[in-house]
Structure formats: C-alpha cells, structure tokens
Design an enzyme around this catalytic site. Structure first.
Site, PDB file in Angstrom:
ATOM      1  N   GLN A  96       0.845  -1.196   0.000  1.00  0.00           N
ATOM      2  CA  GLN A  96       0.000   0.000   0.000  1.00  0.00           C
ATOM      3  C   GLN A  96       0.881   1.247   0.000  1.00  0.00           C
ATOM      4  O   GLN A  96       0.390   2.359  -0.167  1.00  0.00           O
ATOM      5  CB  GLN A  96      -0.889   0.028   1.247  1.00  0.00           C
ATOM      6  CG  GLN A  96      -1.777  -1.173   1.414  1.00  0.00           C
ATOM      7  CD  GLN A  96      -2.450  -1.166   2.782  1.00  0.00           C
ATOM      8  OE1 GLN A  96      -3.530  -0.588   2.943  1.00  0.00           O
ATOM      9  NE2 GLN A  96      -1.813  -1.781   3.754  1.00  0.00           N
ATOM     10  N   HIS A 114      -1.492   1.196  -4.439  1.00  0.00           N
ATOM     11  CA  HIS A 114      -1.874   2.606  -4.254  1.00  0.00           C
ATOM     12  C   HIS A 114      -0.968   3.548  -5.026  1.00  0.00           C
ATOM     13  O   HIS A 114      -0.930   4.748  -4.761  1.00  0.00           O
ATOM     14  CB  HIS A 114      -1.858   2.973  -2.754  1.00  0.00           C
ATOM     15  CG  HIS A 114      -2.967   2.321  -1.997  1.00  0.00           C
ATOM     16  ND1 HIS A 114      -2.953   2.200  -0.626  1.00  0.00           N
ATOM     17  CD2 HIS A 114      -4.102   1.734  -2.412  1.00  0.00           C
ATOM     18  CE1 HIS A 114      -4.061   1.585  -0.232  1.00  0.00           C
ATOM     19  NE2 HIS A 114      -4.772   1.287  -1.296  1.00  0.00           N
ATOM     20  N   CYS A 125      -4.138  14.641 -20.143  1.00  0.00           N
ATOM     21  CA  CYS A 125      -3.849  13.657 -21.207  1.00  0.00           C
ATOM     22  C   CYS A 125      -3.377  12.329 -20.625  1.00  0.00           C
ATOM     23  O   CYS A 125      -3.192  11.357 -21.341  1.00  0.00           O
ATOM     24  CB  CYS A 125      -2.796  14.215 -22.182  1.00  0.00           C
ATOM     25  SG  CYS A 125      -1.126  14.250 -21.533  1.00  0.00           S
ATOM     26  N   CYS A 145       1.366  19.264 -22.258  1.00  0.00           N
ATOM     27  CA  CYS A 145       0.087  19.662 -22.891  1.00  0.00           C
ATOM     28  C   CYS A 145      -0.496  20.874 -22.182  1.00  0.00           C
ATOM     29  O   CYS A 145      -1.532  21.389 -22.562  1.00  0.00           O
ATOM     30  CB  CYS A 145      -0.909  18.498 -22.869  1.00  0.00           C
ATOM     31  SG  CYS A 145      -1.771  18.300 -21.294  1.00  0.00           S
ATOM     32  N   GLY A 182       2.821  -4.358   9.107  1.00  0.00           N
ATOM     33  CA  GLY A 182       2.870  -2.907   9.312  1.00  0.00           C
ATOM     34  C   GLY A 182       1.710  -2.159   8.694  1.00  0.00           C
ATOM     35  O   GLY A 182       1.890  -1.090   8.114  1.00  0.00           O
ATOM     36  N   GLU A 210       1.362  -3.219  17.215  1.00  0.00           N
ATOM     37  CA  GLU A 210       0.142  -3.116  18.041  1.00  0.00           C
ATOM     38  C   GLU A 210      -0.965  -3.978  17.426  1.00  0.00           C
ATOM     39  O   GLU A 210      -0.842  -4.472  16.312  1.00  0.00           O
ATOM     40  CB  GLU A 210      -0.318  -1.651  18.148  1.00  0.00           C
ATOM     41  CG  GLU A 210      -0.775  -1.070  16.826  1.00  0.00           C
ATOM     42  CD  GLU A 210      -1.129   0.426  16.914  1.00  0.00           C
ATOM     43  OE1 GLU A 210      -0.709   1.091  17.886  1.00  0.00           O
ATOM     44  OE2 GLU A 210      -1.816   0.907  15.989  1.00  0.00           O
TER      45      GLU A 210
HETATM   46  C1  BV8 Z   1     -12.050   3.162  -3.234  1.00  0.00           C
HETATM   47  C2  BV8 Z   1      -1.999   6.630  -1.477  1.00  0.00           C
HETATM   48  C3  BV8 Z   1     -14.003   3.271  -4.528  1.00  0.00           C
HETATM   49  C4  BV8 Z   1      -2.065   8.112  -1.321  1.00  0.00           C
HETATM   50  C5  BV8 Z   1      -3.727   5.757   0.026  1.00  0.00           C
HETATM   51  C6  BV8 Z   1     -16.096   3.435   4.826  1.00  0.00           C
HETATM   52  C7  BV8 Z   1     -15.869   2.099   5.099  1.00  0.00           C
HETATM   53  C8  BV8 Z   1     -14.991   1.341   4.294  1.00  0.00           C
HETATM   54  C9  BV8 Z   1     -14.344   1.934   3.217  1.00  0.00           C
HETATM   55  C10 BV8 Z   1     -14.586   3.263   2.963  1.00  0.00           C
HETATM   56  C11 BV8 Z   1     -15.433   4.022   3.750  1.00  0.00           C
HETATM   57  N1  BV8 Z   1     -15.453   5.280   3.270  1.00  0.00           N
HETATM   58  C12 BV8 Z   1     -14.634   5.348   2.208  1.00  0.00           C
HETATM   59  C13 BV8 Z   1     -14.122   4.132   2.001  1.00  0.00           C
HETATM   60  C14 BV8 Z   1     -13.207   3.740   0.953  1.00  0.00           C
HETATM   61  C15 BV8 Z   1     -11.803   4.233   1.281  1.00  0.00           C
HETATM   62  C16 BV8 Z   1     -11.363   3.770   2.637  1.00  0.00           C
HETATM   63  O1  BV8 Z   1     -11.024   2.620   2.825  1.00  0.00           O
HETATM   64  N2  BV8 Z   1     -11.355   4.719   3.598  1.00  0.00           N
HETATM   65  C17 BV8 Z   1     -10.890   4.391   4.943  1.00  0.00           C
HETATM   66  C18 BV8 Z   1     -10.193   5.624   5.547  1.00  0.00           C
HETATM   67  C19 BV8 Z   1     -12.101   3.980   5.777  1.00  0.00           C
HETATM   68  N3  BV8 Z   1     -10.982   3.615   0.273  1.00  0.00           N
HETATM   69  C20 BV8 Z   1     -10.802   4.253  -0.884  1.00  0.00           C
HETATM   70  O2  BV8 Z   1     -11.233   5.366  -1.140  1.00  0.00           O
HETATM   71  C21 BV8 Z   1     -10.054   3.468  -1.950  1.00  0.00           C
HETATM   72  N4  BV8 Z   1     -10.792   3.555  -3.165  1.00  0.00           N
HETATM   73  O3  BV8 Z   1     -12.613   2.583  -2.356  1.00  0.00           O
HETATM   74  O4  BV8 Z   1     -12.620   3.519  -4.404  1.00  0.00           O
HETATM   75  C22 BV8 Z   1     -14.211   3.092  -5.959  1.00  0.00           C
HETATM   76  C23 BV8 Z   1     -14.419   1.811  -6.441  1.00  0.00           C
HETATM   77  C24 BV8 Z   1     -14.646   1.642  -7.792  1.00  0.00           C
HETATM   78  C25 BV8 Z   1     -14.620   2.749  -8.645  1.00  0.00           C
HETATM   79  C26 BV8 Z   1     -14.367   4.040  -8.134  1.00  0.00           C
HETATM   80  C27 BV8 Z   1     -14.145   4.211  -6.791  1.00  0.00           C
HETATM   81  C28 BV8 Z   1      -8.673   4.075  -2.194  1.00  0.00           C
HETATM   82  C29 BV8 Z   1      -7.840   3.968  -0.953  1.00  0.00           C
HETATM   83  C30 BV8 Z   1      -6.407   4.376  -1.290  1.00  0.00           C
HETATM   84  C31 BV8 Z   1      -6.091   5.702  -0.618  1.00  0.00           C
HETATM   85  N5  BV8 Z   1      -4.673   6.014  -0.833  1.00  0.00           N
HETATM   86  N6  BV8 Z   1      -2.427   5.998  -0.221  1.00  0.00           N
HETATM   87  C32 BV8 Z   1      -0.910   8.624  -0.501  1.00  0.00           C
HETATM   88  O5  BV8 Z   1      -0.143   7.826   0.080  1.00  0.00           O
HETATM   89  O6  BV8 Z   1      -0.790   9.854  -0.430  1.00  0.00           O
HETATM   90  S1  BV8 Z   1      -4.144   5.026   1.471  1.00  0.00           S
HETATM   91  C33 BV8 Z   1      -2.916   5.346   2.600  1.00  0.00           C
HETATM   92  O7  BV8 Z   1      -3.488   5.138   3.856  1.00  0.00           O
HETATM   93  C34 BV8 Z   1      -1.778   4.385   2.542  1.00  0.00           C
HETATM   94  O8  BV8 Z   1      -1.417   4.020   1.234  1.00  0.00           O
HETATM   95  C35 BV8 Z   1      -2.259   3.219   3.338  1.00  0.00           C
HETATM   96  O9  BV8 Z   1      -2.906   2.302   2.519  1.00  0.00           O
HETATM   97  C36 BV8 Z   1      -3.283   3.853   4.228  1.00  0.00           C
HETATM   98  C37 BV8 Z   1      -2.759   3.904   5.641  1.00  0.00           C
HETATM   99  O10 BV8 Z   1      -2.708   2.612   6.033  1.00  0.00           O
HETATM  100  P1  BV8 Z   1      -1.365   1.975   6.640  1.00  0.00           P
HETATM  101  O11 BV8 Z   1      -0.363   1.784   5.564  1.00  0.00           O
HETATM  102  O12 BV8 Z   1      -1.836   0.777   7.365  1.00  0.00           O
HETATM  103  O13 BV8 Z   1      -0.753   3.050   7.637  1.00  0.00           O
HETATM  104  P2  BV8 Z   1      -1.301   3.390   9.112  1.00  0.00           P
HETATM  105  O14 BV8 Z   1      -0.571   4.597   9.569  1.00  0.00           O
HETATM  106  O15 BV8 Z   1      -2.805   3.400   9.083  1.00  0.00           O
HETATM  107  O16 BV8 Z   1      -0.870   2.131  10.000  1.00  0.00           O
HETATM  108  C38 BV8 Z   1       0.489   1.856  10.222  1.00  0.00           C
HETATM  109  C39 BV8 Z   1       0.537   0.510  10.920  1.00  0.00           C
HETATM  110  O17 BV8 Z   1       1.904   0.140  11.093  1.00  0.00           O
HETATM  111  C40 BV8 Z   1      -0.072   0.546  12.313  1.00  0.00           C
HETATM  112  O18 BV8 Z   1      -0.876  -0.611  12.481  1.00  0.00           O
HETATM  113  C41 BV8 Z   1       1.141   0.501  13.246  1.00  0.00           C
HETATM  114  O19 BV8 Z   1       0.863  -0.201  14.447  1.00  0.00           O
HETATM  115  C42 BV8 Z   1       2.109  -0.289  12.422  1.00  0.00           C
HETATM  116  N7  BV8 Z   1       3.526  -0.024  12.726  1.00  0.00           N
HETATM  117  C43 BV8 Z   1       4.116   1.166  13.055  1.00  0.00           C
HETATM  118  N8  BV8 Z   1       5.452   0.979  13.194  1.00  0.00           N
HETATM  119  C44 BV8 Z   1       5.704  -0.334  12.933  1.00  0.00           C
HETATM  120  C45 BV8 Z   1       4.484  -0.987  12.643  1.00  0.00           C
HETATM  121  N9  BV8 Z   1       4.405  -2.297  12.339  1.00  0.00           N
HETATM  122  C46 BV8 Z   1       5.556  -2.994  12.337  1.00  0.00           C
HETATM  123  N10 BV8 Z   1       6.775  -2.454  12.599  1.00  0.00           N
HETATM  124  C47 BV8 Z   1       6.885  -1.131  12.913  1.00  0.00           C
HETATM  125  N11 BV8 Z   1       8.083  -0.599  13.183  1.00  0.00           N
HETATM  126 ZN    ZN Z   2      -0.857  16.295 -20.496  1.00  0.00          ZN
END
Ligand code: BV8
Ligand code: ZN
Length: 235
Positions: A96, A114, A125, A145, A182, A210
């Site tokens: 991700q 992602h 374009c 463009c 992670g 966690e």
């Molecule tokens: C879509 C790129 C529809 C951009 C990202 C309600 C319910 C369910 C779903 C939804 C809802 N409302 C909206 C939705 C859909 C939405 C969604 O899921 N929202 C969430 C907030 C509820 N999803 C979307 O919109 C997706 N698209 O559904 O489209 C559609 C379908 C068909 C046609 C048209 C449309 C698109 C989602 C993609 C968004 N883009 N990233 C950018 O990076 O700028 S998401 C972004 O956040 C990241 O890429 C990542 O995926 C996400 C964060 O998650 P994590 O990577 O898990 O990071 P986080 O900080 O949360 O957690 C870190 C973890 O690591 C923790 O658990 C921590 O304990 C652990 N950790 C920390 N240190 C360590 C560790 N583990 C091990 N070792 C360590 N040292």
């Molecule tokens: Zn262009």
C-alpha cells in the site's frame, strides 16, 4: 520462529501485504503519524481528488514535502528481508506504500496497489513520467500539454489500478501463507485481501507493533517491529 520457517518451507505460494509500518524504521512517519506532522491537515483530507481540484498547490506542497522526506530515507532490514524471501520462495509482495523503498531493497514481484509517489501523471492527457527529484521547482508541475500534473498515487474515492488490483487478488487467493506487515488494515479494498486469503485457505501471520482490526482473524500475531522480526524469519 521455527514454526514460521516451517510454514515458509512448506508453502507453495506466499504473499505479503505491507503498509506504512514497514517504512516507519526508515524514518518515514506512518499515515496516522503523518497527519499530526503536516500543518494539522489530515491525510484523508489531502489525498483526495476534491482537495486537488480545490487547491492543487496545497496538495502538491504536501506531496513535495513527503517526497523530500522519503528521498532521505533508506530501506531498512524489514524491506531487505522481504527481497531475500522473494529470492528463495514463490513470493508476491503487495504494498500500500507509495514510497518506493521496496523497489530500492530489491523486491521485483511487487504490486503497488496505491501507486507511486515518484510518478507524475497528467490530469488531462494521462501522460505519466518518473520524476525522482526531491524538490520539484515551480509547484504545481504542468504537463507539456499545459494541464496540471498530479502525483501518480491512488487517492481516497479513486479506484485502484485495475490490472495491479486483479493480480493482487489473485496472489491473495492462491497464497497458502499470507503475511500482513505494518498495516492498520483500515483502508479498503486493500485490507480486504486478508479476508480473501483466509477464506481461500491461507495461513495468515500478522507482524505489527500493536493490535489491529484484523488481529482477531489472523492465525499468528507477531507483536514487534518489522525491521526486527522479518530478518529473523528470513534468516
Ligand atoms: C475506493 C496513497 C471506490 C495516497 C492511500 C467506509 C468504510 C470502508 C471503506 C470506505 C469508507 N469510506 C470510504 C471508504 C473507501 C476508502 C477507505 O477505505 N477509507 C478508509 C479511511 C475507511 N478507500 C478508498 O477510497 C479506496 N478507493 O474505495 O474507491 C471506488 C471503487 C470503484 C470505482 C471508483 C471508486 C482508495 C484507498 C487508497 C487511498 N490512498 N495511499 C498517498 O499515500 O498519499 S491510502 C494510505 O493510507 C496508505 O497508502 C495506506 O494504505 C493507508 C494507511 O494505512 P497503513 O499503511 O496501514 O498506515 P497506518 O498509519 O494506518 O498504520 C500503520 C501501521 O503500522 C499501524 O498498524 C502501526 O501499528 C504499524 N507499525 C508502526 N510501526 C511499525 C508498525 N508495524 C511494524 N513495525 C513497525 N516498526
Ligand atoms: Zn498532459
């Protein structure tokens, strides 16, 4: 650990899903950590097409700041361990993360569901280009463009790249061992890959510092930092 190594040796196909936590020990704040760091904006408010339409410069300042941060980061032993596992086992890595650290660590069978922060895509374009510069002069960048370019990442509300997503689902469905590393497993559809793997019969192992939303359904939860646990598994 030997139990896990036995699973690795016995597995016919292994898949892994990584999130921001695997890059935490490379100094890149996790998504939830990121929110608190950047002018008090929440990532969910900036990583959307609406935010970009409303204020492309603000969104680009956020991405330029993140690209700058990531440019100074290096893969950590967790990234390298996954590249090592790929060399020794039938393995597909689904990430991700948009930071490109898995590429730098040598992962090849890599599905970036992602997108990639180092890719720029024209909002008109659709032309894509790789731009490795940590600082982009004259934000927001423009395509030849004339239209605005955007970061080549998937925003909230946008669908995932179809072919990459199809291959990610396939890898999850065919895995008999699925590592979830992670990630808070809060973002869909990526988080849904865990259920898909489990319902297709995979053994699921979570590596996280966690408890998460999927901890109750995994077979084994390894509580600790990925940069420490993964090298032990890959050893
Ligand atoms: C879509 C790129 C529809 C951009 C990202 C309600 C319910 C369910 C779903 C939804 C809802 N409302 C909206 C939705 C859909 C939405 C969604 O899921 N929202 C969430 C907030 C509820 N999803 C979307 O919109 C997706 N698209 O559904 O489209 C559609 C379908 C068909 C046609 C048209 C449309 C698109 C989602 C993609 C968004 N883009 N990233 C950018 O990076 O700028 S998401 C972004 O956040 C990241 O890429 C990542 O995926 C996400 C964060 O998650 P994590 O990577 O898990 O990071 P986080 O900080 O949360 O957690 C870190 C973890 O690591 C923790 O658990 C921590 O304990 C652990 N950790 C920390 N240190 C360590 C560790 N583990 C091990 N070792 C360590 N040292
Ligand atoms: Zn262009």
């Amino acid at each position: 650990m030997d139990e896990i190594r036995r699973y690795l040796d016995a597995a016919r196909s292994i898949a892994a899903l990584t999130g921001a936590g695997i890059s935490a020990e490379s100094g890149i704040p996790t998504f939830r950590g990121l929110g608190g760091l950047w002018h008090q904006h929440r990532p969910e408010d900036l990583a959307t097409p609406q935010a970009f339409a409303r204020d492309p410069l603000l969104v680009w300042q956020w991405y330029d700041w993140r690209r700058n941060l990531i440019a100074r980061a290096r893969p950590n032993p967790g990234h390298f361990a996954l590249a090592e596992i790929e060399r020794r086992y039938p393995f597909t890595l689904i990430t991700q993360n948009v930071d490109g650290l898995h590429d730098l660590a040598g992962s090849r069978h890599l599905l970036k569901v992602h997108g990639d922060i180092w890719t720029l895509r024209c909002s008109s374009c659709g032309r894509e280009r790789h731009d490795p510069r940590p600082n982009i002069p004259d934000l927001p960048p423009r395509c030849t463009c004339g239209a605005l370019e955007r970061p080549g990442v998937v925003w909230f509300g946008e669908s995932l790249p179809a072919d990459t997503w199809r291959r990610a689902e396939q890898a999850a469905r065919h895995a008999d061992l699925f590592l979830v590393i992670g990630t808070s497993a809060a973002v869909y559809p990526a988080a849904g890959l865990v259920d898909l793997a489990k319902s297709a019969g995979a053994r699921v192992i979570e590596i996280n510092i966690e408890k998460t939303a999927i901890s109750p359904i995994v077979d084994i939860s390894l509580r600790g930092p990925a940069a420490q646990i993964l090298p032990e598994i890959a050893a």
